[in-house]
Scaffold this motif. Structure first.
Motif, PDB file in Angstrom:
ATOM      1  N   SER A   1       5.460  28.271  -7.942  1.00 22.52           N
ATOM      2  CA  SER A   1       5.188  27.723  -6.611  1.00 22.52           C
ATOM      3  C   SER A   1       5.990  26.441  -6.382  1.00 22.52           C
ATOM      4  O   SER A   1       6.104  25.973  -5.258  1.00 22.52           O
ATOM      5  N   PHE A   2       6.546  25.881  -7.457  1.00 18.74           N
ATOM      6  CA  PHE A   2       7.387  24.690  -7.338  1.00 18.74           C
ATOM      7  C   PHE A   2       8.751  25.097  -6.787  1.00 18.74           C
ATOM      8  O   PHE A   2       9.396  25.996  -7.328  1.00 18.74           O
ATOM      9  N   PRO A   3       9.203  24.460  -5.720  1.00 20.24           N
ATOM     10  CA  PRO A   3      10.457  24.855  -5.059  1.00 20.24           C
ATOM     11  C   PRO A   3      11.718  24.389  -5.803  1.00 20.24           C
ATOM     12  O   PRO A   3      12.508  23.590  -5.301  1.00 20.24           O
ATOM     13  N   LEU A   4      11.932  24.918  -6.985  1.00 18.57           N
ATOM     14  CA  LEU A   4      13.066  24.524  -7.814  1.00 18.57           C
ATOM     15  C   LEU A   4      14.401  24.897  -7.179  1.00 18.57           C
ATOM     16  O   LEU A   4      15.383  24.180  -7.335  1.00 18.57           O
ATOM     17  N   GLY A   5      14.439  26.001  -6.442  1.00 18.70           N
ATOM     18  CA  GLY A   5      15.686  26.423  -5.785  1.00 18.70           C
ATOM     19  C   GLY A   5      16.168  25.389  -4.789  1.00 18.70           C
ATOM     20  O   GLY A   5      17.327  24.958  -4.837  1.00 18.70           O
ATOM     21  N   THR A   6      15.296  24.966  -3.898  1.00 16.44           N
ATOM     22  CA  THR A   6      15.682  23.971  -2.900  1.00 16.44           C
ATOM     23  C   THR A   6      16.011  22.640  -3.554  1.00 16.44           C
ATOM     24  O   THR A   6      16.986  21.973  -3.172  1.00 16.44           O
ATOM     25  N   LEU A   7      15.228  22.259  -4.545  1.00 18.95           N
ATOM     26  CA  LEU A   7      15.495  21.004  -5.256  1.00 18.95           C
ATOM     27  C   LEU A   7      16.884  21.016  -5.892  1.00 18.95           C
ATOM     28  O   LEU A   7      17.668  20.088  -5.708  1.00 18.95           O
ATOM     29  N   SER A   8      17.203  22.086  -6.603  1.00 17.77           N
ATOM     30  CA  SER A   8      18.499  22.145  -7.278  1.00 17.77           C
ATOM     31  C   SER A   8      19.652  22.188  -6.280  1.00 17.77           C
ATOM     32  O   SER A   8      20.696  21.548  -6.486  1.00 17.77           O
ATOM     33  N   ILE A   9      19.473  22.899  -5.194  1.00 15.65           N
ATOM     34  CA  ILE A   9      20.512  22.976  -4.163  1.00 15.65           C
ATOM     35  C   ILE A   9      20.730  21.607  -3.520  1.00 15.65           C
ATOM     36  O   ILE A   9      21.866  21.153  -3.348  1.00 15.65           O
ATOM     37  N   ASN A  10      19.655  20.920  -3.174  1.00 14.55           N
ATOM     38  CA  ASN A  10      19.794  19.617  -2.516  1.00 14.55           C
ATOM     39  C   ASN A  10      20.392  18.568  -3.444  1.00 14.55           C
ATOM     40  O   ASN A  10      21.217  17.760  -3.016  1.00 14.55           O
ATOM     41  N   VAL A  11      20.010  18.585  -4.718  1.00 19.27           N
ATOM     42  CA  VAL A  11      20.573  17.620  -5.668  1.00 19.27           C
ATOM     43  C   VAL A  11      22.056  17.917  -5.906  1.00 19.27           C
ATOM     44  O   VAL A  11      22.888  17.007  -5.919  1.00 19.27           O
TER      45      VAL A  11
ATOM     46  N   ALA B   1      25.433  28.247   4.219  1.00 21.92           N
ATOM     47  CA  ALA B   1      24.131  28.882   4.444  1.00 21.92           C
ATOM     48  C   ALA B   1      23.962  30.121   3.567  1.00 21.92           C
ATOM     49  O   ALA B   1      22.904  30.333   2.969  1.00 21.92           O
ATOM     50  N   VAL B   2      25.011  30.921   3.481  1.00 19.42           N
ATOM     51  CA  VAL B   2      24.954  32.111   2.629  1.00 19.42           C
ATOM     52  C   VAL B   2      24.799  31.710   1.165  1.00 19.42           C
ATOM     53  O   VAL B   2      24.000  32.296   0.421  1.00 19.42           O
ATOM     54  N   SER B   3      25.527  30.695   0.745  1.00 15.68           N
ATOM     55  CA  SER B   3      25.416  30.213  -0.639  1.00 15.68           C
ATOM     56  C   SER B   3      24.016  29.707  -0.935  1.00 15.68           C
ATOM     57  O   SER B   3      23.455  29.980  -2.003  1.00 15.68           O
ATOM     58  N   ARG B   4      23.430  28.961  -0.007  1.00 16.33           N
ATOM     59  CA  ARG B   4      22.066  28.468  -0.200  1.00 16.33           C
ATOM     60  C   ARG B   4      21.100  29.625  -0.362  1.00 16.33           C
ATOM     61  O   ARG B   4      20.238  29.631  -1.238  1.00 16.33           O
ATOM     62  N   PHE B   5      21.229  30.639   0.472  1.00 17.52           N
ATOM     63  CA  PHE B   5      20.350  31.804   0.400  1.00 17.52           C
ATOM     64  C   PHE B   5      20.485  32.517  -0.941  1.00 17.52           C
ATOM     65  O   PHE B   5      19.493  32.802  -1.618  1.00 17.52           O
ATOM     66  N   VAL B   6      21.709  32.772  -1.356  1.00 14.05           N
ATOM     67  CA  VAL B   6      21.962  33.502  -2.601  1.00 14.05           C
ATOM     68  C   VAL B   6      21.488  32.694  -3.812  1.00 14.05           C
ATOM     69  O   VAL B   6      20.769  33.200  -4.680  1.00 14.05           O
ATOM     70  N   ILE B   7      21.878  31.427  -3.877  1.00 12.97           N
ATOM     71  CA  ILE B   7      21.512  30.596  -5.028  1.00 12.97           C
ATOM     72  C   ILE B   7      20.008  30.337  -5.050  1.00 12.97           C
ATOM     73  O   ILE B   7      19.371  30.416  -6.105  1.00 12.97           O
ATOM     74  N   GLY B   8      19.428  30.023  -3.902  1.00 15.45           N
ATOM     75  CA  GLY B   8      17.986  29.781  -3.834  1.00 15.45           C
ATOM     76  C   GLY B   8      17.184  30.982  -4.315  1.00 15.45           C
ATOM     77  O   GLY B   8      16.227  30.844  -5.085  1.00 15.45           O
ATOM     78  N   ASN B   9      17.573  32.169  -3.885  1.00 15.05           N
ATOM     79  CA  ASN B   9      16.871  33.385  -4.318  1.00 15.05           C
ATOM     80  C   ASN B   9      17.094  33.669  -5.796  1.00 15.05           C
ATOM     81  O   ASN B   9      16.185  34.134  -6.490  1.00 15.05           O
ATOM     82  N   ALA B  10      18.291  33.397  -6.296  1.00 14.76           N
ATOM     83  CA  ALA B  10      18.568  33.609  -7.720  1.00 14.76           C
ATOM     84  C   ALA B  10      17.706  32.680  -8.578  1.00 14.76           C
ATOM     85  O   ALA B  10      17.154  33.098  -9.600  1.00 14.76           O
ATOM     86  N   VAL B  11      17.569  31.435  -8.150  1.00 15.83           N
ATOM     87  CA  VAL B  11      16.734  30.486  -8.900  1.00 15.83           C
ATOM     88  C   VAL B  11      15.270  30.922  -8.842  1.00 15.83           C
ATOM     89  O   VAL B  11      14.563  30.877  -9.857  1.00 15.83           O
ATOM     90  N   LYS B  12      14.796  31.379  -7.680  1.00 15.56           N
ATOM     91  CA  LYS B  12      13.412  31.843  -7.558  1.00 15.56           C
ATOM     92  C   LYS B  12      13.140  33.035  -8.471  1.00 15.56           C
ATOM     93  O   LYS B  12      12.067  33.133  -9.071  1.00 15.56           O
ATOM     94  N   ARG B  13      14.096  33.943  -8.553  1.00 18.02           N
ATOM     95  CA  ARG B  13      13.915  35.113  -9.432  1.00 18.02           C
ATOM     96  C   ARG B  13      13.938  34.704 -10.903  1.00 18.02           C
ATOM     97  O   ARG B  13      13.169  35.220 -11.709  1.00 18.02           O
ATOM     98  N   ARG B  14      14.806  33.780 -11.243  1.00 17.85           N
ATOM     99  CA  ARG B  14      14.957  33.351 -12.642  1.00 17.85           C
ATOM    100  C   ARG B  14      13.797  32.483 -13.110  1.00 17.85           C
ATOM    101  O   ARG B  14      13.372  32.559 -14.250  1.00 17.85           O
ATOM    102  N   PHE B  15      13.283  31.634 -12.204  1.00 12.00           N
ATOM    103  CA  PHE B  15      12.202  30.706 -12.530  1.00 12.00           C
ATOM    104  C   PHE B  15      11.084  30.828 -11.494  1.00 12.00           C
ATOM    105  O   PHE B  15      10.896  29.937 -10.665  1.00 12.00           O
ATOM    106  N   PRO B  16      10.337  31.934 -11.524  1.00 15.32           N
ATOM    107  CA  PRO B  16       9.279  32.126 -10.521  1.00 15.32           C
ATOM    108  C   PRO B  16       8.176  31.065 -10.675  1.00 15.32           C
ATOM    109  O   PRO B  16       7.674  30.843 -11.766  1.00 15.32           O
TER     110      PRO B  16
END
Length: 124
Positions: A31-41, A14-29
């Motif tokens: 409306s497309f949920p790239l963070g969740t997509l990359s984490i799930n894949v 859960a902590v990893s998902r939060f950290v990685i998801g937020n890092a992806v959102k900051r890097r690639f702002p």
């Protein structure tokens, strides 16, 4: 003991998902949920590797059920797809759904193959 392994893995996932998801959102702002997509894949790939390696028992409870169970997120995936639709971004919603399902299935298959091939390589 198994419950402790699941709980510890779940915390780290859960902590990893939060950290990685937020890092992806900051890097690639976007409306497309790239963070969740990359984490799930990535999670589908890693779970495929675990299956391919034949991991069972405590290690599977920690990594498969705990870590990857908390790292990946079906509920967030569904809400984000719904959110894109509600915002009138139907094409993005469909793209997200297709990429998530196709990417997840493909990654799980590739992870399974990688795990099986690693076992063959190690023991040949």
């Amino acid at each position: 003991m198994i419950l402790m392994a699941i709980a510890a893995g779940g915390f780290l996932g859960a902590v990893s998902r939060f950290v990685i998801g937020n890092a992806v959102k900051r890097r690639f702002p976007s409306s497309f949920p790239l963070g969740t997509l990359s984490i799930n894949v990535a999670g589908a790939f890693l779970l495929g590797v675990l299956f391919g390696l034949g991991i069972e028992g405590g290690p599977y409870a920690f990594f498969g059920i705990g870590f990857l169970g908390a790292f990946t997120t079906y509920s967030t995936f569904m809400v984000e797809a719904w959110r894109l639709e509600v915002l009138g971004e139907r094409r993005r919603a469909v793209l997200y759904l297709v990429c998530s399902y196709a990417g997840g299935l493909s990654s799980a298959f590739l992870g399974l193959a990688a795990g099986i091939n690693l076992i063959k390589w190690l023991f040949s």
